[in-house]
Scaffold this motif. Structure first.
Motif, PDB file in Angstrom:
ATOM      1  N   LYS A 164      -1.412   0.179 -17.381  1.00 45.05           N
ATOM      2  CA  LYS A 164      -1.284   1.600 -17.700  1.00 45.05           C
ATOM      3  C   LYS A 164      -2.655   2.279 -17.556  1.00 45.05           C
TER       4      LYS A 164
ATOM      5  N   ALA B  21      -6.237  10.106  -7.751  1.00 43.23           N
ATOM      6  CA  ALA B  21      -5.022   9.969  -8.551  1.00 43.23           C
ATOM      7  C   ALA B  21      -3.940   9.200  -7.802  1.00 43.23           C
ATOM      8  N   GLU B  22      -3.776   9.492  -6.522  1.00 44.58           N
ATOM      9  CA  GLU B  22      -2.769   8.787  -5.726  1.00 44.58           C
ATOM     10  C   GLU B  22      -3.068   7.300  -5.660  1.00 44.58           C
TER      11      GLU B  22
ATOM     12  N   PHE C  32       1.341  13.347 -10.678  1.00 47.11           N
ATOM     13  CA  PHE C  32       1.264  11.894 -10.780  1.00 47.11           C
ATOM     14  C   PHE C  32       1.676  11.343 -12.142  1.00 47.11           C
TER      15      PHE C  32
ATOM     16  N   PHE D  50       0.076  11.030 -14.986  1.00 50.40           N
ATOM     17  CA  PHE D  50      -0.895  10.353 -15.840  1.00 50.40           C
ATOM     18  C   PHE D  50      -1.160  11.159 -17.114  1.00 50.40           C
TER      19      PHE D  50
ATOM     20  N   TYR E 190      -5.929   9.056 -16.772  1.00 52.93           N
ATOM     21  CA  TYR E 190      -6.778   9.694 -15.762  1.00 52.93           C
ATOM     22  C   TYR E 190      -7.876  10.482 -16.461  1.00 52.93           C
TER      23      TYR E 190
ATOM     24  N   GLN F 286      -1.732   1.183 -10.411  1.00 54.08           N
ATOM     25  CA  GLN F 286      -0.929   1.023 -11.619  1.00 54.08           C
ATOM     26  C   GLN F 286       0.397   0.339 -11.321  1.00 54.08           C
ATOM     27  N   GLU F 287       1.021   0.739 -10.231  1.00 54.42           N
ATOM     28  CA  GLU F 287       2.309   0.155  -9.875  1.00 54.42           C
ATOM     29  C   GLU F 287       2.170  -1.305  -9.453  1.00 54.42           C
TER      30      GLU F 287
ATOM     31  N   ARG G 260      -2.384   5.623  -8.985  1.00 58.77           N
ATOM     32  CA  ARG G 260      -0.957   5.394  -9.211  1.00 58.77           C
ATOM     33  C   ARG G 260      -0.489   4.134  -8.482  1.00 58.77           C
ATOM     34  N   GLU G 261      -0.989   3.932  -7.262  1.00 57.00           N
ATOM     35  CA  GLU G 261      -0.633   2.722  -6.514  1.00 57.00           C
ATOM     36  C   GLU G 261      -1.145   1.471  -7.216  1.00 57.00           C
TER      37      GLU G 261
ATOM     38  N   LYS H 144      -1.655  15.831 -13.576  1.00 56.70           N
ATOM     39  CA  LYS H 144      -0.609  15.377 -14.502  1.00 56.70           C
ATOM     40  C   LYS H 144       0.779  15.687 -13.948  1.00 56.70           C
TER      41      LYS H 144
END
Length: 283
Positions: A50, A37-38, A87, A89, A53, A44-45, A41-42, A84
């Protein structure tokens, strides 16, 4: 064709923006879940894409009783809730039985109907009646135009929040083939279409722990073909160490490679969007 927009969190599925469904095939220990998940997120950024998860609390179609099939509903949903909360998602998970739908819907945003179960009326209706988005995996045995039947069951249950996902056809013995015509037929429902690339490379009859149980060399060409065909989203299972994954070890993508894997797909999607309405209806 008109296109229905299905909202999942802050994602408008079916818009001109490509989205990604990703995460471990099945819920494993919390450390792995949070690490994936971490990193998602990176990604995604950095890429501006978008992400939903995905991970399953149960895999009820394993070929042996000796294979890991997940932590179960209660423990699995608690882990997804932590993902959720930490993070942000939106979440997607499989449901296999009608009585799993309501408790899963308390946490997840999308209830996924496994491919083998896409024609199971009671399951599809129970998922629809939660009011959550329902992602129906295309059955390996079903002509793509016949996906209109589970779609109609969901609509008749009062829910028009539907996504359809392609994952290949059973072709001959122990092999899957992706027919790009299926993207066209499934899009005729007017609902968003996703391409599940990593499940499309599985080799049936070979345990997923065996490296021969998947054909990752086909991932780039299949993913690019799907995006060029106009799919709305991609489904790519990812893991911190696929070779040690407890399910689909031979087909999940190493999370380290996901960002570079996605870059050309995002660019290709932009080209497809630019030209998707320039041709007349040829049929």
């Amino acid at each position: 064709m008109s296109q229905k927009i299905v909202r999942v969190g802050d994602i408008e599925c079916g818009s001109d923006e490509l989205f990604l469904i990703s995460g471990p095939c099945v819920i494993e220990d919390e450390k792995i879940m949070m690490s994936v998940a971490e990193q998602l997120r990176e990604i995604q950024e950095r890429l501006g894409i978008k992400i939903i998860y995905k991970s399953s609390f149960q895999k009820d179609n394993r070929s042996s009783l000796n294979y890991y099939n997940g932590p179960g509903l209660d423990k699995g949903i608690k882990i997804l809730a932590k993902v959720k909360e930490q993070f942000g998602f939106p979440l997607l998970t499989d449901v296999h039985y009608p009585d799993q739908c309501a408790p899963a819907a308390e946490v997840v945003d999308v209830l996924q109907i496994p491919a083998y179960l896409c024609m199971q009326t009671m399951l599809v209706v129970a998922a629809a009646q939660t009011g959550r988005v329902v992602n129906v995996k295309h059955g390996q045995f079903l002509a793509p135009e016949n996906m209109k039947h589970p779609v109609k069951k969901i609509e008749d249950s009062g829910n028009e929040q539907i996504i359809l996902t392609e994952r290949g056809f059973t072709f001959g013995y122990n092999d899957l083939v992706v027919d790009p015509r299926s993207f066209y037929h499934m899009a005729r429902t007017n609902y968003p279409v996703v391409f599940d690339v990593t499940h499309a490379i599985r080799k049936y009859g070979i345990p997923s722990a065996d490296a021969k149980g998947g054909a990752r060399e086909y991932l780039p060409v299949l993913a690019r073909a799907g995006v060029a065909s106009g799919v709305d989203g991609l489904f790519i299972e990812s893991h911190t160490c696929p070779s040690e994954a407890l399910c689909d070890a031979a087909s999940q993508l190493d999370i380290r490679y996901l960002e570079e894997f996605m870059k050309p797909l995002i660019e290709l999607h932009a080209v497809e969007v630019k030209y998707r309405n320039t041709l007349p209806e040829l049929a």
